[in-house]
Design a protein around this motif. Sequence first.
Motif, PDB file in Angstrom:
ATOM      1  N   ALA A 149       0.828  -1.218   0.000  1.00  0.00           N
ATOM      2  CA  ALA A 149       0.000   0.000   0.000  1.00  0.00           C
ATOM      3  C   ALA A 149       0.860   1.264   0.000  1.00  0.00           C
ATOM      4  CB  ALA A 149      -0.928  -0.009   1.214  1.00  0.00           C
ATOM      5  N   GLU A 150       2.041   1.175   0.650  1.00  0.00           N
ATOM      6  CA  GLU A 150       2.918   2.354   0.747  1.00  0.00           C
ATOM      7  C   GLU A 150       3.469   2.795  -0.600  1.00  0.00           C
ATOM      8  OE1 GLU A 150       5.999   1.349   3.499  1.00  0.00           O
ATOM      9  OE2 GLU A 150       4.633   1.340   5.211  1.00  0.00           O
ATOM     10  N   VAL A 151       3.529   1.866  -1.573  1.00  0.00           N
ATOM     11  CA  VAL A 151       4.145   2.207  -2.863  1.00  0.00           C
ATOM     12  C   VAL A 151       3.206   2.006  -4.050  1.00  0.00           C
ATOM     13  CG1 VAL A 151       6.505   1.795  -2.077  1.00  0.00           C
ATOM     14  CG2 VAL A 151       5.170  -0.114  -2.992  1.00  0.00           C
ATOM     15  N   ASP A 152       1.982   1.573  -3.769  1.00  0.00           N
ATOM     16  CA  ASP A 152       0.977   1.360  -4.821  1.00  0.00           C
ATOM     17  C   ASP A 152       0.670   2.715  -5.480  1.00  0.00           C
ATOM     18  OD1 ASP A 152      -1.284   0.926  -6.289  1.00  0.00           O
ATOM     19  OD2 ASP A 152      -2.383  -0.132  -4.718  1.00  0.00           O
ATOM     20  N   MET A 153       0.853   2.806  -6.802  1.00  0.00           N
ATOM     21  CA  MET A 153       0.597   4.081  -7.478  1.00  0.00           C
ATOM     22  C   MET A 153      -0.856   4.523  -7.310  1.00  0.00           C
ATOM     23  SD  MET A 153       3.420   5.152  -8.525  1.00  0.00           S
ATOM     24  CE  MET A 153       2.994   6.523  -9.589  1.00  0.00           C
ATOM     25  N   ALA A 154      -1.756   3.561  -7.076  1.00  0.00           N
ATOM     26  CA  ALA A 154      -3.166   3.906  -6.921  1.00  0.00           C
ATOM     27  C   ALA A 154      -3.420   4.701  -5.636  1.00  0.00           C
ATOM     28  CB  ALA A 154      -4.011   2.624  -6.918  1.00  0.00           C
ATOM     29  N   ARG A 155      -2.403   4.733  -4.729  1.00  0.00           N
ATOM     30  CA  ARG A 155      -2.596   5.483  -3.484  1.00  0.00           C
ATOM     31  C   ARG A 155      -2.756   6.972  -3.770  1.00  0.00           C
ATOM     32  NH1 ARG A 155       2.787   5.140  -4.241  1.00  0.00           N
ATOM     33  NH2 ARG A 155       4.154   6.825  -3.534  1.00  0.00           N
ATOM     34  N   ASN A 156      -2.318   7.401  -4.970  1.00  0.00           N
ATOM     35  CA  ASN A 156      -2.366   8.821  -5.297  1.00  0.00           C
ATOM     36  C   ASN A 156      -3.709   9.251  -5.880  1.00  0.00           C
ATOM     37  OD1 ASN A 156       0.323   9.214  -4.482  1.00  0.00           O
ATOM     38  ND2 ASN A 156       1.051   8.356  -6.415  1.00  0.00           N
ATOM     39  N   GLY A 157      -4.766   8.516  -5.579  1.00  0.00           N
ATOM     40  CA  GLY A 157      -6.053   9.020  -6.040  1.00  0.00           C
ATOM     41  C   GLY A 157      -7.101   7.991  -6.424  1.00  0.00           C
ATOM     42  N   ALA A 158      -6.661   6.811  -6.898  1.00  0.00           N
ATOM     43  CA  ALA A 158      -7.679   5.842  -7.323  1.00  0.00           C
ATOM     44  C   ALA A 158      -8.495   5.394  -6.112  1.00  0.00           C
ATOM     45  CB  ALA A 158      -7.009   4.640  -7.976  1.00  0.00           C
ATOM     46  N   LYS A 159      -9.786   5.261  -6.311  1.00  0.00           N
ATOM     47  CA  LYS A 159     -10.650   4.886  -5.186  1.00  0.00           C
ATOM     48  C   LYS A 159     -10.460   3.422  -4.811  1.00  0.00           C
ATOM     49  CE  LYS A 159     -14.421   8.211  -5.333  1.00  0.00           C
ATOM     50  NZ  LYS A 159     -14.302   8.894  -6.633  1.00  0.00           N
ATOM     51  N   GLU A 160     -10.232   2.580  -5.837  1.00  0.00           N
ATOM     52  CA  GLU A 160     -10.125   1.148  -5.558  1.00  0.00           C
ATOM     53  C   GLU A 160      -8.685   0.688  -5.665  1.00  0.00           C
ATOM     54  OE1 GLU A 160     -14.050  -1.072  -6.819  1.00  0.00           O
ATOM     55  OE2 GLU A 160     -13.300   0.186  -8.451  1.00  0.00           O
ATOM     56  N   ARG A 161      -8.349  -0.270  -4.838  1.00  0.00           N
ATOM     57  CA  ARG A 161      -6.990  -0.806  -4.822  1.00  0.00           C
ATOM     58  C   ARG A 161      -7.034  -2.297  -5.116  1.00  0.00           C
ATOM     59  NH1 ARG A 161      -3.599   1.927  -1.187  1.00  0.00           N
ATOM     60  NH2 ARG A 161      -4.070   4.139  -1.263  1.00  0.00           N
ATOM     61  N   THR A 162      -5.929  -2.825  -5.590  1.00  0.00           N
ATOM     62  CA  THR A 162      -5.767  -4.271  -5.767  1.00  0.00           C
ATOM     63  C   THR A 162      -5.935  -4.963  -4.410  1.00  0.00           C
ATOM     64  OG1 THR A 162      -4.220  -3.978  -7.596  1.00  0.00           O
ATOM     65  CG2 THR A 162      -4.144  -6.090  -6.427  1.00  0.00           C
ATOM     66  N   ARG A 163      -6.784  -5.969  -4.379  1.00  0.00           N
ATOM     67  CA  ARG A 163      -6.936  -6.734  -3.133  1.00  0.00           C
ATOM     68  C   ARG A 163      -5.890  -7.847  -3.099  1.00  0.00           C
ATOM     69  NH1 ARG A 163     -12.510  -9.131  -3.153  1.00  0.00           N
ATOM     70  NH2 ARG A 163     -12.520  -8.451  -5.319  1.00  0.00           N
ATOM     71  N   ILE A 164      -5.182  -7.977  -1.995  1.00  0.00           N
ATOM     72  CA  ILE A 164      -4.180  -9.040  -1.842  1.00  0.00           C
ATOM     73  C   ILE A 164      -4.755 -10.058  -0.864  1.00  0.00           C
ATOM     74  CG2 ILE A 164      -1.807  -9.580  -1.173  1.00  0.00           C
ATOM     75  CD1 ILE A 164      -1.140  -6.621  -1.841  1.00  0.00           C
ATOM     76  N   VAL A 165      -4.945 -11.277  -1.348  1.00  0.00           N
ATOM     77  CA  VAL A 165      -5.633 -12.310  -0.548  1.00  0.00           C
ATOM     78  C   VAL A 165      -4.841 -13.617  -0.591  1.00  0.00           C
ATOM     79  CG1 VAL A 165      -7.884 -11.274  -1.065  1.00  0.00           C
ATOM     80  CG2 VAL A 165      -7.010 -13.131  -2.505  1.00  0.00           C
ATOM     81  N   LYS A 166      -5.325 -14.600   0.157  1.00  0.00           N
ATOM     82  CA  LYS A 166      -4.741 -15.942   0.102  1.00  0.00           C
ATOM     83  C   LYS A 166      -5.408 -16.748  -1.009  1.00  0.00           C
ATOM     84  CE  LYS A 166      -3.587 -16.765   4.883  1.00  0.00           C
ATOM     85  NZ  LYS A 166      -3.944 -17.432   6.116  1.00  0.00           N
ATOM     86  N   ALA A 167      -4.640 -17.561  -1.712  1.00  0.00           N
ATOM     87  CA  ALA A 167      -5.234 -18.508  -2.656  1.00  0.00           C
ATOM     88  C   ALA A 167      -6.035 -19.529  -1.849  1.00  0.00           C
ATOM     89  CB  ALA A 167      -4.134 -19.184  -3.460  1.00  0.00           C
TER      90      ALA A 167
END
Length: 331
Positions: free
Chosen positions: A285-303
């Motif tokens: 989350a600290e380096v995700d480019m989407a942190r700069n404005g996108a409302k939705e983020r990639t979800r990181i889950v367990k397989a």
Amino acid sequence: MSTYIGIDVGGTNLKAGLVSEDGALLATKKMPLGVWESAEVFAKTLVRLARELLAEYGMSEDSIEAIGVGIPGLVDSAKGIINYTPNIPMREVPITALMQREWDIPIYLGNDANCAALGEYYAGAGRGARSLIVVTLGTGIGSGIVVGGAIHEGFNGAGGEAGHMAIVLGGELCNCGRRGCWERYASATALVRLTKRVMDENPQSLMWKLCGEGEKFHVSGKTAFAAARKGDAAAQAACDEYLDYLAAGVANLVNILQPEMIAIGGGVSNEEDASLLLPLRERVAEVDMARNGAKERTRIVKAQLGNDAGIIGAALLYRSAKMKEERDGVV
Ligand SMILES: [Zn+2]
């Protein structure tokens, strides 16, 4: 409901499964790969395994719509050819045609990591997501990308190999011949290596006690996490270093592709969320480019499917081929 057969070709074993069109695994059968004779014998063995599975389950051949085969290597899925397998001596093998000599049925071919991703997409963690990347932390790092129901394997079938992106230039030598590949730092094997190094540097660490004694002494991918949970500072440092490497690769995938979901599989992914998933999400989350404005983020889950993902995904390869055909007009 239609039924399909998926076959997962491993280094030493063949595993086949009977799978419904929605990805439910109805029955499985295992067979040793045996001593290598020829591509023809290999094709016959795959068909024999499929037939034995059917017979055990009491189903007839004409109730099967298609067979899918997951191969640990480079395949040309459109032509049905195995181009290269690092651990089995197969080069340019027209496996689909060889199998169809024995059983005239639609046969689909895929890379094993891509099959695992496809299985998770349709029947596991990725259900409902439009795009998914599965990262499996094992001996190496297996990965597969699924977008809009179809595997993204690159124009030549060699794509989706996230384990071989370099995260340390000039770093450790990888089996693939390159230096600094992600799997040299973030696979389960790499975690064990890192743990042993930190143990050697810290003779007082609790990790030594957790590994048992004498012949039972055994360092595993769980050692550092277990000792860290008990407050061992050296173990926590090992976990933090491992998580930094893991997060570096996951963040690269997020920033290049922004998939709706990334699912982490393999033994390491069974660690408690507080030890693995939550700190991984924080780092990404600290380096995700989407942190700069996108409302939705990639979800990181367990397989979710464990070792069954490969069989289920192989059986569902026809769905990937169909989606690709609808999208591109080609298979
Ligand atoms: Zn590599």
